[in-house]
Motif scaffolding. Structure first.
Motif, PDB file in Angstrom:
ATOM      1  N   LEU A   1       6.387  -0.430  -7.066  1.00 18.29           N
ATOM      2  CA  LEU A   1       6.191  -1.827  -6.775  1.00 18.29           C
ATOM      3  C   LEU A   1       7.501  -2.711  -7.018  1.00 18.29           C
ATOM      4  O   LEU A   1       7.318  -3.611  -6.408  1.00 18.29           O
ATOM      5  CB  LEU A   1       4.904  -2.253  -7.281  1.00 18.29           C
ATOM      6  CG  LEU A   1       3.549  -1.677  -6.904  1.00 18.29           C
ATOM      7  CD1 LEU A   1       2.473  -2.395  -7.752  1.00 18.29           C
ATOM      8  CD2 LEU A   1       3.374  -2.171  -5.526  1.00 18.29           C
ATOM      9  N   SER A   2       7.804  -2.355  -8.240  1.00 20.34           N
ATOM     10  CA  SER A   2       9.153  -3.258  -8.661  1.00 20.34           C
ATOM     11  C   SER A   2      10.162  -3.014  -7.643  1.00 20.34           C
ATOM     12  O   SER A   2      10.997  -3.837  -7.422  1.00 20.34           O
ATOM     13  CB  SER A   2       9.521  -2.933  -9.955  1.00 20.34           C
ATOM     14  OG  SER A   2       9.962  -1.640 -10.003  1.00 20.34           O
TER      15      SER A   2
ATOM     16  N   LEU B   1       1.699   6.806  -6.898  1.00 23.23           N
ATOM     17  CA  LEU B   1       0.558   7.713  -7.411  1.00 23.23           C
ATOM     18  C   LEU B   1       1.193   9.064  -7.206  1.00 23.23           C
ATOM     19  O   LEU B   1       1.015   9.781  -8.119  1.00 23.23           O
ATOM     20  CB  LEU B   1      -0.539   7.602  -6.295  1.00 23.23           C
ATOM     21  CG  LEU B   1      -1.437   6.337  -6.660  1.00 23.23           C
ATOM     22  CD1 LEU B   1      -2.477   6.334  -5.533  1.00 23.23           C
ATOM     23  CD2 LEU B   1      -2.026   6.407  -8.119  1.00 23.23           C
ATOM     24  N   MET B   2       2.081   9.258  -6.118  1.00 24.70           N
ATOM     25  CA  MET B   2       2.731  10.770  -6.158  1.00 24.70           C
ATOM     26  C   MET B   2       3.356  11.026  -7.211  1.00 24.70           C
ATOM     27  O   MET B   2       3.576  12.085  -7.950  1.00 24.70           O
ATOM     28  CB  MET B   2       3.400  10.872  -4.669  1.00 24.70           C
ATOM     29  CG  MET B   2       2.595  10.568  -3.396  1.00 24.70           C
ATOM     30  SD  MET B   2       1.256  12.084  -3.197  1.00 24.70           S
ATOM     31  CE  MET B   2      -0.048  11.254  -3.745  1.00 24.70           C
ATOM     32  N   ILE B   3       4.419   9.995  -7.572  1.00 20.53           N
ATOM     33  CA  ILE B   3       5.463  10.112  -8.571  1.00 20.53           C
ATOM     34  C   ILE B   3       4.763  10.311  -9.943  1.00 20.53           C
ATOM     35  O   ILE B   3       4.922  11.000 -10.632  1.00 20.53           O
ATOM     36  CB  ILE B   3       6.403   9.023  -8.633  1.00 20.53           C
ATOM     37  CG1 ILE B   3       7.029   8.977  -6.964  1.00 20.53           C
ATOM     38  CG2 ILE B   3       7.517   9.076  -9.882  1.00 20.53           C
ATOM     39  CD1 ILE B   3       8.155   7.855  -6.958  1.00 20.53           C
ATOM     40  N   GLY B   4       3.581   9.330  -9.997  1.00 20.27           N
ATOM     41  CA  GLY B   4       2.879   9.152 -11.406  1.00 20.27           C
ATOM     42  C   GLY B   4       2.283  10.570 -11.796  1.00 20.27           C
ATOM     43  O   GLY B   4       2.116  10.691 -13.031  1.00 20.27           O
ATOM     44  N   GLY B   5       1.983  11.204 -10.603  1.00 20.35           N
ATOM     45  CA  GLY B   5       1.152  12.293 -11.068  1.00 20.35           C
ATOM     46  C   GLY B   5       1.933  13.403 -11.721  1.00 20.35           C
ATOM     47  O   GLY B   5       1.525  14.246 -12.447  1.00 20.35           O
ATOM     48  N   VAL B   6       3.286  13.512 -11.190  1.00 19.87           N
ATOM     49  CA  VAL B   6       4.252  14.158 -11.827  1.00 19.87           C
ATOM     50  C   VAL B   6       4.721  14.094 -13.263  1.00 19.87           C
ATOM     51  O   VAL B   6       4.741  14.551 -14.258  1.00 19.87           O
ATOM     52  CB  VAL B   6       5.569  14.551 -10.982  1.00 19.87           C
ATOM     53  CG1 VAL B   6       6.616  15.338 -11.797  1.00 19.87           C
ATOM     54  CG2 VAL B   6       5.199  15.089  -9.586  1.00 19.87           C
TER      55      VAL B   6
ATOM     56  N   PRO C   1      -0.461   4.189   9.534  1.00 21.40           N
ATOM     57  CA  PRO C   1       0.441   3.444   9.197  1.00 21.40           C
ATOM     58  C   PRO C   1       1.569   3.854   8.019  1.00 21.40           C
ATOM     59  O   PRO C   1       2.762   3.466   7.789  1.00 21.40           O
ATOM     60  CB  PRO C   1       0.317   2.038   9.223  1.00 21.40           C
ATOM     61  CG  PRO C   1      -1.167   1.895   8.575  1.00 21.40           C
ATOM     62  CD  PRO C   1      -1.835   3.139   9.139  1.00 21.40           C
ATOM     63  N   LEU C   2       0.871   4.718   7.377  1.00 18.32           N
ATOM     64  CA  LEU C   2       1.526   5.253   5.980  1.00 18.32           C
ATOM     65  C   LEU C   2       2.231   6.471   6.080  1.00 18.32           C
ATOM     66  O   LEU C   2       1.623   7.336   7.070  1.00 18.32           O
ATOM     67  CB  LEU C   2       0.626   5.361   4.980  1.00 18.32           C
ATOM     68  CG  LEU C   2      -0.545   4.253   4.591  1.00 18.32           C
ATOM     69  CD1 LEU C   2      -1.484   4.377   3.526  1.00 18.32           C
ATOM     70  CD2 LEU C   2       0.642   3.014   4.065  1.00 18.32           C
TER      71      LEU C   2
ATOM     72  N   VAL D   1       0.799  -1.263   0.026  1.00 20.60           N
ATOM     73  CA  VAL D   1      -0.104  -0.096   0.114  1.00 20.60           C
ATOM     74  C   VAL D   1       0.823   1.199  -0.015  1.00 20.60           C
ATOM     75  O   VAL D   1       0.702   2.302  -0.682  1.00 20.60           O
ATOM     76  CB  VAL D   1      -1.061  -0.087   1.160  1.00 20.60           C
ATOM     77  CG1 VAL D   1      -1.940   1.441   1.194  1.00 20.60           C
ATOM     78  CG2 VAL D   1      -1.764  -1.265   1.183  1.00 20.60           C
ATOM     79  N   GLN D   2       2.026   1.119   0.935  1.00 22.37           N
ATOM     80  CA  GLN D   2       3.035   2.289   0.710  1.00 22.37           C
ATOM     81  C   GLN D   2       3.558   2.613  -0.432  1.00 22.37           C
ATOM     82  O   GLN D   2       3.566   3.783  -0.977  1.00 22.37           O
ATOM     83  CB  GLN D   2       3.838   2.165   1.884  1.00 22.37           C
ATOM     84  CG  GLN D   2       5.184   3.248   2.100  1.00 22.37           C
ATOM     85  CD  GLN D   2       4.299   4.653   2.684  1.00 22.37           C
ATOM     86  OE1 GLN D   2       3.996   4.467   3.739  1.00 22.37           O
ATOM     87  NE2 GLN D   2       4.627   5.588   1.742  1.00 22.37           N
ATOM     88  N   ALA D   3       3.731   1.420  -1.118  1.00 20.49           N
ATOM     89  CA  ALA D   3       4.667   1.416  -2.471  1.00 20.49           C
ATOM     90  C   ALA D   3       3.598   2.097  -3.543  1.00 20.49           C
ATOM     91  O   ALA D   3       4.038   3.059  -4.355  1.00 20.49           O
ATOM     92  CB  ALA D   3       4.992   0.017  -2.980  1.00 20.49           C
TER      93      ALA D   3
END
Length: 286
Positions: A252-253, A11-16, A133-134, A4-6
């Motif tokens: 994820l990788s 998502l944070m990186i993907g938006g950029v 927990p995130l 979930v953290q990954a």
């Protein structure tokens, strides 16, 4: 919970990734030209934000609109002076011009800014928010929110404004657009300027957690093309989906493989998707 953290980090990186790639797909969708120098405009956006911070004390996030404006004007000039001359030329001429522009811009930046790495210091640079927990990095979250905001503004512009509708008409049928009184040359100039300006905006918002250098475009150019081809070249919505997909795949990788293999996993997935859907996830058949 690590997964979930990954995903959250992805998502944070993907938006950029999405916002810096929208410009590339916008240029192709309206003008039909692949701009191989697109990542160099990201580099220019980073340097505009850096010097706004160094000289004016302006936070890079607040300097992002300035980076957009400066590169927008530069992009309009380059389109008028260079790009428009090869729009009807063979594709090889377009490739040579944009690759040549890439080389010129990178070397001009080396002469002007030097070969060193430049970074900024902000109060929130190492801050993070805890959501149960995130954990969410504040610089990544700020870049994500700014990217989403700019993407939303672009969507509203394309959907509601006369210029946006005229650009979409020019992309769909240039001849019909001309018959309706739309100046296609101006729409091409606007599309190119908007495209490179958005990429520069993305470069500015990532400056708090990355360093600027004249060669930084090389870190992003392959990712940008992966995003737009994966989502569907010419599709703005596809660039958004592709950006999030690339960010999540990379993140994820990293759980299962060394960081050096992140891009290898991404390209394996990329090739697999295109093997079954050559036009990309949201691209239309041509």
């Amino acid at each position: 919970m690590a997964v979930v953290q990954a995903i959250l980090d992805g998502l944070m990186i993907g938006g950029v990734y999405a916002v810096i790639s929208i410009g590339l797909t916008l240029v192709f969708g309206v003008m039909g030209i692949v701009n191989f120098a697109q990542a160099e405009f990201l580099m220019l956006g980073m340097f505009v934000a850096y010097y706004a911070w160094a000289w004016l004390g302006l936070d890079p996030l607040l300097a992002a609109p300035l980076a957009f404006a400066v590169v927008f004007v530069l992009g309009a000039a380059l389109q008028h002076l260079l790009i428009r001359r090869v729009l009807k030329a063979p594709e090889v001429a377009q490739i040579f011009l944009t690759v040549g522009l890439l080389i010129v811009m990178e070397n001009a930046a080396l002469l002007m800014f030097g070969s060193g790495f430049k970074s900024v210091s902000t109060p929130y640079q190492t801050a993070s928010l805890q959501l149960g927990p995130l954990f969410v990095s504040v610089p990544y979250l700020a870049a994500f929110l700014m990217s989403v905001a700019s993407g939303l503004v672009l969507w509203l512009f394309m959907k509601l404004s006369w210029f946006g509708k005229a650009m979409r008409a020019t992309a769909q049928d240039p001849m019909a657009a001309k018959l309706l009184g739309i100046n296609s040359d101006r729409m091409h100039m606007l599309a190119f300027a908007l495209g490179v300006g958005l990429t520069a905006f993305g470069g500015a918002v990532i400056l708090p957690y990355l360093t600027a250098s004249p060669t930084v475009g090389g870190q992003f150019v392959v990712l940008m093309f992966t995003v737009v081809v994966l989502g569907g070249l010419g599709s703005v919505a596809g660039a958004v989906v592709g950006g999030f997909a690339v960010g999540i795949i990379q993140s994820l990788s990293g759980l299962a493989f060394p960081i050096q293999l992140q891009n290898l996993v991404l390209f394996v997935v990329f090739i697999g998707v295109l093997a079954f859907r050559p036009k990309g996830l949201l691209g239309a058949a041509r």
